[in-house]
Design an enzyme around this catalytic site. Sequence first.
Site, PDB file in Angstrom:
ATOM      1  N   GLY A  23       0.817  -1.195   0.000  1.00 42.45           N
ATOM      2  CA  GLY A  23       0.000   0.000   0.000  1.00 42.45           C
ATOM      3  C   GLY A  23       0.854   1.249   0.000  1.00 42.45           C
ATOM      4  O   GLY A  23       2.083   1.195   0.067  1.00 42.45           O
ATOM      5  N   GLY A  51       0.342   5.494   1.457  1.00 42.33           N
ATOM      6  CA  GLY A  51      -0.492   6.540   2.006  1.00 42.33           C
ATOM      7  C   GLY A  51       0.215   7.870   1.976  1.00 42.33           C
ATOM      8  O   GLY A  51       1.231   8.055   1.304  1.00 42.33           O
ATOM      9  N   GLY A  52      -0.323   8.844   2.708  1.00 46.32           N
ATOM     10  CA  GLY A  52       0.276  10.158   2.751  1.00 46.32           C
ATOM     11  C   GLY A  52       1.671  10.136   3.335  1.00 46.32           C
ATOM     12  O   GLY A  52       2.503  10.985   3.040  1.00 46.32           O
ATOM     13  N   PHE A  53       1.967   9.160   4.173  1.00 45.24           N
ATOM     14  CA  PHE A  53       3.286   9.018   4.795  1.00 45.24           C
ATOM     15  C   PHE A  53       4.309   8.512   3.781  1.00 45.24           C
ATOM     16  O   PHE A  53       5.458   8.942   3.762  1.00 45.24           O
ATOM     17  CB  PHE A  53       3.159   8.030   5.964  1.00 45.24           C
ATOM     18  CG  PHE A  53       4.392   7.908   6.821  1.00 45.24           C
ATOM     19  CD1 PHE A  53       4.534   8.680   7.953  1.00 45.24           C
ATOM     20  CD2 PHE A  53       5.399   7.022   6.491  1.00 45.24           C
ATOM     21  CE1 PHE A  53       5.659   8.567   8.757  1.00 45.24           C
ATOM     22  CE2 PHE A  53       6.527   6.905   7.272  1.00 45.24           C
ATOM     23  CZ  PHE A  53       6.656   7.689   8.412  1.00 45.24           C
ATOM     24  N   GLY A  54       3.897   7.595   2.935  1.00 43.30           N
ATOM     25  CA  GLY A  54       4.786   6.979   1.968  1.00 43.30           C
ATOM     26  C   GLY A  54       4.399   5.531   1.745  1.00 43.30           C
ATOM     27  O   GLY A  54       3.317   5.089   2.163  1.00 43.30           O
ATOM     28  N   PRO A  55       5.254   4.745   1.089  1.00 37.38           N
ATOM     29  CA  PRO A  55       4.918   3.346   0.802  1.00 37.38           C
ATOM     30  C   PRO A  55       4.928   2.493   2.068  1.00 37.38           C
ATOM     31  O   PRO A  55       5.602   2.805   3.043  1.00 37.38           O
ATOM     32  CB  PRO A  55       6.025   2.909  -0.166  1.00 37.38           C
ATOM     33  CG  PRO A  55       7.174   3.810   0.141  1.00 37.38           C
ATOM     34  CD  PRO A  55       6.574   5.123   0.534  1.00 37.38           C
ATOM     35  N   VAL A  56       4.171   1.408   2.010  1.00 38.87           N
ATOM     36  CA  VAL A  56       4.083   0.454   3.112  1.00 38.87           C
ATOM     37  C   VAL A  56       4.465  -0.926   2.586  1.00 38.87           C
ATOM     38  O   VAL A  56       3.984  -1.348   1.525  1.00 38.87           O
ATOM     39  CB  VAL A  56       2.665   0.416   3.726  1.00 38.87           C
ATOM     40  CG1 VAL A  56       2.632  -0.509   4.933  1.00 38.87           C
ATOM     41  CG2 VAL A  56       2.207   1.810   4.108  1.00 38.87           C
ATOM     42  N   LYS A  71       6.225   1.240   7.415  1.00 41.55           N
ATOM     43  CA  LYS A  71       5.875   2.507   6.784  1.00 41.55           C
ATOM     44  C   LYS A  71       7.164   3.292   6.572  1.00 41.55           C
ATOM     45  O   LYS A  71       7.841   3.646   7.525  1.00 41.55           O
ATOM     46  CB  LYS A  71       4.909   3.295   7.657  1.00 41.55           C
ATOM     47  CG  LYS A  71       3.507   2.731   7.711  1.00 41.55           C
ATOM     48  CD  LYS A  71       2.616   3.470   8.697  1.00 41.55           C
ATOM     49  CE  LYS A  71       2.441   4.912   8.318  1.00 41.55           C
ATOM     50  NZ  LYS A  71       1.440   5.585   9.187  1.00 41.55           N
ATOM     51  N   ASP A  91      -8.158  11.610  12.145  1.00 41.11           N
ATOM     52  CA  ASP A  91      -8.226  10.999  10.809  1.00 41.11           C
ATOM     53  C   ASP A  91      -8.853   9.615  10.872  1.00 41.11           C
ATOM     54  O   ASP A  91      -8.393   8.661  10.233  1.00 41.11           O
ATOM     55  CB  ASP A  91      -6.836  10.925  10.185  1.00 41.11           C
ATOM     56  CG  ASP A  91      -6.891  10.780   8.650  1.00 41.11           C
ATOM     57  OD1 ASP A  91      -7.962  11.076   8.081  1.00 41.11           O
ATOM     58  OD2 ASP A  91      -5.887  10.376   8.054  1.00 41.11           O
TER      59      ASP A  91
END
Length: 805
Positions: free
Chosen positions: A495, A497-502, A516, A613
């Site tokens: 996946g 997200g806004g943080f980066g890849p997982v 993360k 969130d």
Amino acid sequence: MKFLLILLCFSLIRFHDSLAADDTISPNQTLLDTGQTLVSIGEKFELGFFSPQNSKNRYVGIWFKNVADLIPVWVANRDSPLLDSSGALKITETGNIVIVGNQTDNFIWSSNSSAKYPTLQLLDTGNLVVKDGSSENYAWQSFDHPRDLVIAGMTLGWDYVNGRSLNLTSWSSPQDPSTGNFTYALDPRLLPQVLLFKGRDILVRNGPYDGVRIGGDRPLKDYAVFRPNYNVNETHVYATFSDVDNSTANMFRLNPSSGSPELLRWNQGRSEWVTVYSVQKDDCDTYERCGPNGLCDSSQNRVCQCPTGFVPKVPEEWNRIDSSSGCVLKTRLNCSASEGFKKFSGFKLPYGEFSVNWTVVRNDECESICRRNCSCLAYAVALVGGCVVWSGDMLDMRLFTDGGQDLYIRMAASEFGSDGNGKRTAVIISVSVVAGFVVLFLFGWYIVRKRNSRRPSTGGDRDPVLVEEDVELPSFGFDTIAKATNNFSSTNKIGEGGFGPVYKGMLSTEQEIAVKRLSKDSGQGLVEFHNEIILIAKLQHRNLVRLLGCCIQGEERMLIYEYMPNRSLDLYIFNQTRGTALDWRKRFDIIVGIARGLLYLHRDSRLKIIHRDLKASNILLDHEMNPKISDFGLARIFRGDQTEVNTKRVVGTYGYMSPEYAIDGQFSVKSDVFSFGVMVLEIVSGEKNRGFAHPDHELNLLGHAWKLWNEGRPMELVDILMENIAKSEVLRCIEVGLLCVQKRPEDRPSMSSVLSMLDNENISFSQPKQPGFYTERSFTETDSSSSLYMPNVSAEISFTKIQSR
């Protein structure tokens, strides 16, 4: 006089025997072709004798009662017409439905059914059933014997256990309902897609259903007629349909002239059937339009193209407009380890020789299956259906501008440059002295930051990092995490997200982890990274995801979590097939689990925390489907005396943000309560708040739920796919959800009150008031997220320029 009385009584008895009840027939009754009909209890459907237009033949059929243009939704004796109006419909003492001529006992048609104490009943769904008085099950039903169309509740598909298929076959002509040349059938090979045949030749293939679209077409809900559901496992593959709007008559029918599948809706104002969707819309809908391995793109002047890495099979023919000779790989495969897989997006997954493993739903596992088989040319993880691998030519591919799925095609290493997977080779230079200085610098910076940290402000352009106590959190080396994730391989990526890849990883201890990795282009940065470390390290609750450690080395920032095998909640409640795995009991347990985790954050933990969130993609599910709240990068700590905070940096997800937060930047525990209420209504309905559409109004899901509640029809909100529904609990959850999403924060309950309402049937509720944003349509639809597993991006509104601190 006595003779006349006897004659009158005998006539009345005969009249009673020949006159059917309103919606049922018993063995001592007969339905005659003299205008007698059965009418379902809600007067939605009618059964009787009819003749097609311009035909004198008589048939027994079922049609919508209050629709002027009679189109039968089911015909009993389609291949055995009566030649006059002397026919009769009966049910025998043994439960067999028969159509006979009035002058003879010869059967024109028979259902070949049996029951001990039978009655024949026309249900308000349009289903004609034989009810066995000794059983709650139907001994026979017309829905198991579809003709040329389906209505809501009917099923297409294959039952492998009983060897039964449920297909549609067209009429021979508009005047003749007998079995025609066109067949519409679900593919029996465990991939949810439907094929249109003429004889044995495939004319049209819809393409696999992905939970929203068929193939890559517009979502069917956009047509405001049918909502499809596919159920796929090792024993059967079924497609069922439900009405989006129950107030109108809808049907999916094979056109009696052309055999083309189309959705029809009755337009009361125009008093006619209107075609709202047709399967065949452009040249690329023609099966195998561009030949083996060819790609059809209707947006191009020349619709047939060769995918990257392929060349025309017969180059001299390729420039012809109608060319369908197909394509071949530019470089032949030799099954070497250097071969890789090139990703193609927006594709209608191909037909041809393929196999499906419906238990495999991860990309890396599916790639391994294909890589082990030298004859495997391509693979895909179908969003509904599992791992699909192709072992020969790929047929009937097309490109969509919106929708479609990802297809991975095997190619020689030369197609990628230096390595077979098409990834840039990561060059890691380890200099122990430099690394030592970096670690010392970061450690010193962290200590100084801790000592100089202040209490959180109530405003400012940037939320502060909150460090109030020592945090004991294991630190992982970069090499350890790189090894665990196969050097951050794309096959390990689960996946973004806004943080980066997982990434999914496996430590040397065989513990599964989720990593993360902060991206340089991330919408979140060091503030959110440290915020999440400080917060989660202090929190311990069975409904919160567990942080195992972090990795800080050079510019690398990574968070290491326990791995959640069932990933996130939105994959289940918003996916039409996976949603069937969540019955009401499981959904209710998830709602209660989220509420308990949120109460812990608001009241019972060492810190008073506002998440900011909360949404379905930030609720992870463990192996027992227990919910765990995740992603604390945007969370805020409150001091003991704080009840609300104003911020100029609004972050979160549209559709879940409370009005006071999205508009004024004001947040409190009641902001989380609002987000929780949105999730409750989504879990009950299986619909997203953002993007929800209804043909009769412009309300979002919150407004729709409130409207149904005020009209006394709240159960219409419930996801039709859900099983084992406990009505009292469902109603309680709907009411709790509506109370939580009220516009004014002071009207919303606390999480302690929410849990009391969920756990206690005897608590009286106040009447929900108007929800916030219940007609909202102003924001661009974005399901923002910094979820561990789902690929979304967090939304952020900055009212002033952010200053560094």
